[in-house]
Scaffold this active site. Structure first.
Site, mmCIF file in Angstrom:
data_model
loop_
_atom_site.group_PDB
_atom_site.id
_atom_site.type_symbol
_atom_site.label_atom_id
_atom_site.label_comp_id
_atom_site.label_asym_id
_atom_site.label_seq_id
_atom_site.Cartn_x
_atom_site.Cartn_y
_atom_site.Cartn_z
ATOM 1 N N HIS A 155 -9.880 -9.783 -6.107
ATOM 2 C CA HIS A 155 -11.146 -9.059 -5.953
ATOM 3 C C HIS A 155 -12.227 -9.875 -6.640
ATOM 4 C CE1 HIS A 155 -14.141 -5.935 -5.842
ATOM 5 N NE2 HIS A 155 -13.344 -5.228 -5.065
ATOM 6 N N ARG A 186 -13.580 -11.009 0.992
ATOM 7 C CA ARG A 186 -13.321 -11.083 -0.449
ATOM 8 C C ARG A 186 -12.906 -12.472 -0.923
ATOM 9 N NH1 ARG A 186 -10.402 -5.269 -1.733
ATOM 10 N NH2 ARG A 186 -12.363 -4.145 -1.600
ATOM 11 N N HIS A 229 -5.825 -8.382 -7.225
ATOM 12 C CA HIS A 229 -6.156 -7.003 -6.875
ATOM 13 C C HIS A 229 -5.130 -6.355 -5.953
ATOM 14 C CE1 HIS A 229 -8.738 -3.607 -6.251
ATOM 15 N NE2 HIS A 229 -8.913 -3.856 -4.967
ATOM 16 N N GLU A 247 -18.649 -1.037 3.415
ATOM 17 C CA GLU A 247 -18.124 -2.068 2.517
ATOM 18 C C GLU A 247 -18.033 -3.383 3.264
ATOM 19 O OE1 GLU A 247 -14.507 -0.680 0.687
ATOM 20 O OE2 GLU A 247 -15.635 0.489 -0.776
ATOM 21 N N ARG A 278 -6.701 -8.385 3.358
ATOM 22 C CA ARG A 278 -6.904 -6.963 3.653
ATOM 23 C C ARG A 278 -8.389 -6.621 3.716
ATOM 24 N NH1 ARG A 278 -7.756 -2.343 0.054
ATOM 25 N NH2 ARG A 278 -7.919 -3.870 -1.611
HETATM 26 C C1 LIG Z 1 -8.748 -0.751 -9.457
HETATM 27 C C2 LIG Z 1 -8.322 -0.594 -8.027
HETATM 28 C C3 LIG Z 1 -9.221 -0.147 -7.073
HETATM 29 C C4 LIG Z 1 -8.821 0.011 -5.757
HETATM 30 N N1 LIG Z 1 -9.713 0.511 -4.851
HETATM 31 C C5 LIG Z 1 -9.281 0.764 -3.591
HETATM 32 C C6 LIG Z 1 -10.129 1.411 -2.662
HETATM 33 O O1 LIG Z 1 -11.252 1.790 -2.978
HETATM 34 N N2 LIG Z 1 -9.664 1.628 -1.410
HETATM 35 C C7 LIG Z 1 -8.403 1.246 -1.012
HETATM 36 O O2 LIG Z 1 -8.024 1.464 0.139
HETATM 37 N N3 LIG Z 1 -7.589 0.641 -1.886
HETATM 38 C C8 LIG Z 1 -7.981 0.408 -3.156
HETATM 39 N N4 LIG Z 1 -7.135 -0.190 -4.038
HETATM 40 C C9 LIG Z 1 -5.775 -0.493 -3.609
HETATM 41 C C10 LIG Z 1 -4.980 0.800 -3.514
HETATM 42 O O3 LIG Z 1 -5.333 1.640 -4.591
HETATM 43 C C11 LIG Z 1 -3.495 0.550 -3.542
HETATM 44 O O4 LIG Z 1 -3.138 -0.468 -2.672
HETATM 45 C C12 LIG Z 1 -2.746 1.817 -3.156
HETATM 46 O O5 LIG Z 1 -3.185 2.888 -3.948
HETATM 47 C C13 LIG Z 1 -1.262 1.607 -3.330
HETATM 48 O O6 LIG Z 1 -0.623 2.844 -3.189
HETATM 49 P P1 LIG Z 1 0.948 2.902 -3.344
HETATM 50 O O7 LIG Z 1 1.327 4.328 -3.187
HETATM 51 O O8 LIG Z 1 1.583 1.910 -2.474
HETATM 52 O O9 LIG Z 1 1.217 2.390 -4.838
HETATM 53 P P2 LIG Z 1 0.737 2.946 -6.244
HETATM 54 O O10 LIG Z 1 -0.350 3.906 -6.154
HETATM 55 O O11 LIG Z 1 0.539 1.760 -7.119
HETATM 56 O O12 LIG Z 1 2.017 3.743 -6.740
HETATM 57 C C14 LIG Z 1 3.196 3.060 -7.094
HETATM 58 C C15 LIG Z 1 4.119 4.058 -7.749
HETATM 59 O O13 LIG Z 1 5.387 3.437 -7.961
HETATM 60 C C16 LIG Z 1 5.827 3.713 -9.277
HETATM 61 N N5 LIG Z 1 6.725 2.645 -9.710
HETATM 62 C C17 LIG Z 1 6.477 1.320 -9.847
HETATM 63 N N6 LIG Z 1 7.582 0.689 -10.309
HETATM 64 C C18 LIG Z 1 8.536 1.625 -10.457
HETATM 65 C C19 LIG Z 1 9.879 1.608 -10.936
HETATM 66 N N7 LIG Z 1 10.479 0.484 -11.376
HETATM 67 N N8 LIG Z 1 10.562 2.780 -10.964
HETATM 68 C C20 LIG Z 1 9.977 3.958 -10.572
HETATM 69 N N9 LIG Z 1 8.711 4.020 -10.133
HETATM 70 C C21 LIG Z 1 8.009 2.875 -10.065
HETATM 71 C C22 LIG Z 1 4.541 3.795 -10.086
HETATM 72 O O14 LIG Z 1 4.758 4.481 -11.281
HETATM 73 C C23 LIG Z 1 3.637 4.539 -9.105
HETATM 74 O O15 LIG Z 1 3.887 5.916 -9.173
HETATM 75 C C24 LIG Z 1 -7.508 -0.343 -5.371
HETATM 76 C C25 LIG Z 1 -6.606 -0.801 -6.314
HETATM 77 C C26 LIG Z 1 -6.996 -0.925 -7.643
HETATM 78 C C27 LIG Z 1 -6.014 -1.413 -8.656
#
Ligand SMILES: Cc1cc2nc3c(=O)[nH]c(=O)nc-3n(C[C@H](O)[C@H](O)[C@H](O)COP(=O)(O)OP(=O)(O)OC[C@H]3O[C@@H](n4cnc5c(N)ncnc54)[C@H](O)[C@@H]3O)c2cc1C
Length: 533
Positions: free
Chosen positions: A244, A289, A345, A127, A380
């Site tokens: 993005h 990006r 993003h 990438e 990032r």
């Molecule tokens: C379309 C897309 C593609 C991506 N592609 C990539 C990739 O290929 N590679 C990569 O490294 N990263 C990628 N990213 C970024 C990456 O997916 C995220 O940064 C990462 O998954 C974040 O993980 P997390 O566990 O911190 O949060 P999340 O996976 O967003 O989880 C957050 C959690 O908190 C919960 N939550 C939020 N607010 C509350 C509340 N008030 N009360 C209770 N629960 C709450 C939500 O319900 C969820 O369960 C992508 C992001 C997107 C949107």
């Protein structure tokens, strides 16, 4: 709305009180990986806003970066991450990320994640801004969904309590000002509950929904970051948002992400005249990006921009999700260029933590996209965020497991003035205001910023804030969080008079050594503070 510890006033009376040893807020990669590891030692409860699968993780496409390929090493991964971070990376955190990454990803595989393989060997893709092929993917472009599936299965098989549809509103503290638990809206009963714990791990993800165009799902409204801020947590680097470059741009369609891996495999960016406008720019389609996003933004002033897959053989096999989603909107990527535009993003900033995930508030830890230890600097590197979620969730579990905590007692929870009137009606037309905030942030605090635009954004958001009274409904509570985070982004972006990574000021278009430091802000601060890490 008043400046207060709480989005809604509440009283200690009449709340259902629940206890657990460790509370994990959020069920994305960071929250679930932390919960699984912590469950070896503690009684763990995961609270999550919707169903367990929903969050940014589920939508991740391209993959997870990790130095596991034969010709790769943590040193190369370290170097690429720092280069992308535009002078602001926390070097120690990057070292931890690159070095602990392989061990954490191996664990993810042991836990059941099935990454794509070629001749039974892990298949690595390349990438933007990676010097090696080091991105593992699953089911082509469904990496996040596969990781989430595997982690959910493990969580379900262990003694981990999961409470879905539990919306975390705010933190509650004991008499010493230490975090004692959270205040939660149980969306099934409609009641507010208190959850008390020895320690709380915040893993509530990002805030892309603050912007008109975003790849993030509806729930990404930054609730956890805003709640932590109200409780007195320091926030760091909130001006750094990654846009993005390539999201589907069609009237009526969501800003569906077209993964960077598509350009990694050779897809080209074209303007309406069919010209490759990235050709003369270092890195071309795989430049950082922010560079690609701004080049597209400039092109879009005159004409639409397209991503052309025609030089890829069988793009439908390598990118099945992108293929089928585009087909739903009448575009066959194997024959027709896809209209695209940039979209918010990823949040580089968040709740300030050290490399062990500790915040400035006792008993509160944070990891994943809601947290900021400076590992991504100002920008990032693609596919580093899933790895960040894993590695720093793991650091928290190491830190927590070595400590002795005392379970909070209800009688030690600080009492509160003000009684929540369950019948209180919110003052706002939520849908209208949500749209306004997203438009303001996109136009004035988005890809290209100016002092004037940021000032306008700030004054409009302040007006919303002053007039806003929330009611006890998720969209109202989200709106309160969105306004407060919009203000913080505008304020920190206004003060940073330079351009760096995800923060671009057309009135200060170059990076300035004086600004090679991290912004830090907590509630009550008149001015943004700055630290070097
Ligand atoms: C379309 C897309 C593609 C991506 N592609 C990539 C990739 O290929 N590679 C990569 O490294 N990263 C990628 N990213 C970024 C990456 O997916 C995220 O940064 C990462 O998954 C974040 O993980 P997390 O566990 O911190 O949060 P999340 O996976 O967003 O989880 C957050 C959690 O908190 C919960 N939550 C939020 N607010 C509350 C509340 N008030 N009360 C209770 N629960 C709450 C939500 O319900 C969820 O369960 C992508 C992001 C997107 C949107």
């Amino acid at each position: 709305m008043k400046d207060s510890d709480f989005l809604i006033p509440w009283s200690k009376d009449s709340l259902v009180v629940n206890y657990t040893e460790v509370l994990v807020l959020g069920s994305g990669i960071a929250g679930l990986f932390a919960a699984i590891k912590l469950s070896r030692k503690f009684d763990v409860t995961v609270l999550t806003k919707k169903n367990i699968m929903e969050g940014n993780t589920e939508h991740a496409q391209g993959g997870i970066a990790v130095a596991l390929n034969q010709d790769d090493s943590p040193e190369f991964h370290y170097g690429d991450t720092i280069l992308a971070g535009a002078g602001l990376c926390n070097l120690e955190a990057v070292k931890i990320l690159a070095e602990k990454g392989p061990e954490c990803v191996r664990r993810l595989i042991e836990l059941g994640t099935k990454f794509d393989r070629h001749d039974n060997e892990l298949d690595f893709t390349k990438e933007g801004a990676h010097s090696k092929r080091r991105v593992l993917h699953a089911r082509g472009d469904a990496t996040g969904e596969e990781i989430e599936r595997a982690l959910v299965e493990v969580v379900r098989s262990r003694l981990i309590t999961v409470k879905e549809n539990h919306y975390v509103i705010d933190f509650i503290k004991n008499h010493h000002g230490e975090i004692a638990g959270v205040l939660v809206l149980n969306q099934i009963s409609g009641k507010v509950e208190a959850w008390l714990a020895k320690a709380v791990v915040l893993a509530t993800g990002g805030l892309g929904q603050l912007y008109k165009h975003t790849t993030n799902p509806e729930l990404a409204t930054g609730d956890g970051i805003a709640a932590a801020y109200r409780a007195g947590a320091e926030l760091m680097d909130m001006e750094f948002i990654q846009f993005h470059p390539t999201a589907l741009l069609l009237p009526g369609a969501p800003s569906f992400l077209i993964s960077e891996a598509a350009r990694g495999e050779g897809a080209k960016l074209l303007n309406v005249r069919g010209e490759r406008f990235m050709e003369g720019i270092p890195g071309q389609e795989l430049a950082p990006r922010d560079v690609v996003a701004r080049a597209i933004w400039e092109q879009m002033k005159d004409s639409p921009v397209y991503l052309d897959f025609s030089c890829l053989e069988q793009p439908q096999d390598r990118f099945p999700t992108i293929y089928s989603t585009c087909l739903d909107y009448g575009i066959d990527i194997s024959t027709t260029p896809v209209p695209i535009g940039p979209a918010a993003h990823y949040m580089m900033g968040g709740v300030k933590v050290n490399n062990m995930g500790e915040t400035n508030l006792a008993n509160l830890y944070a990891c994943g996209e809601c947290a900021c230890n400076g590992v991504h600097g100002a920008n990032r590197l693609a596919s580093n965020s899933l790895l960040d979620g894993l590695v720093f969730a793991s650091m928290i579990t190491d830190s927590l497991s070595s400590k002795t905590f005392v379970l909070a007692k209800w009688e030690n929870v600080r009492p509160f003035k003000g009684v929540w009137d369950i019948n209180q009606k919110g003052s706002a037309d939520v849908q209208f205001l949500r749209k306004q905030i997203k438009d303001i942030m996109w136009e004035k605090a988005g890809i290209i910023r100016t002092q004037q635009g940021l000032l306008e954004a700030y004054s409009q958001l302040i007006k919303f804030w002053e007039e806003f009274t929330p009611s006890l409904e998720v969209p109202h509570l989200e709106l309160g969080n969105m306004i407060s985070l919009g203000l913080i982004i505008a304020k920190t972006a206004m003060e940073r008079e330079e351009s760096r990574g995800g923060h671009y000021r057309s009135d200060f278009p170059f990076a300035n050594k004086h600004w090679q430091k991290h912004s830090v802000l907590k509630r009550g601060d008149q001015h943004v503070g700055y630290v070097s890490i």
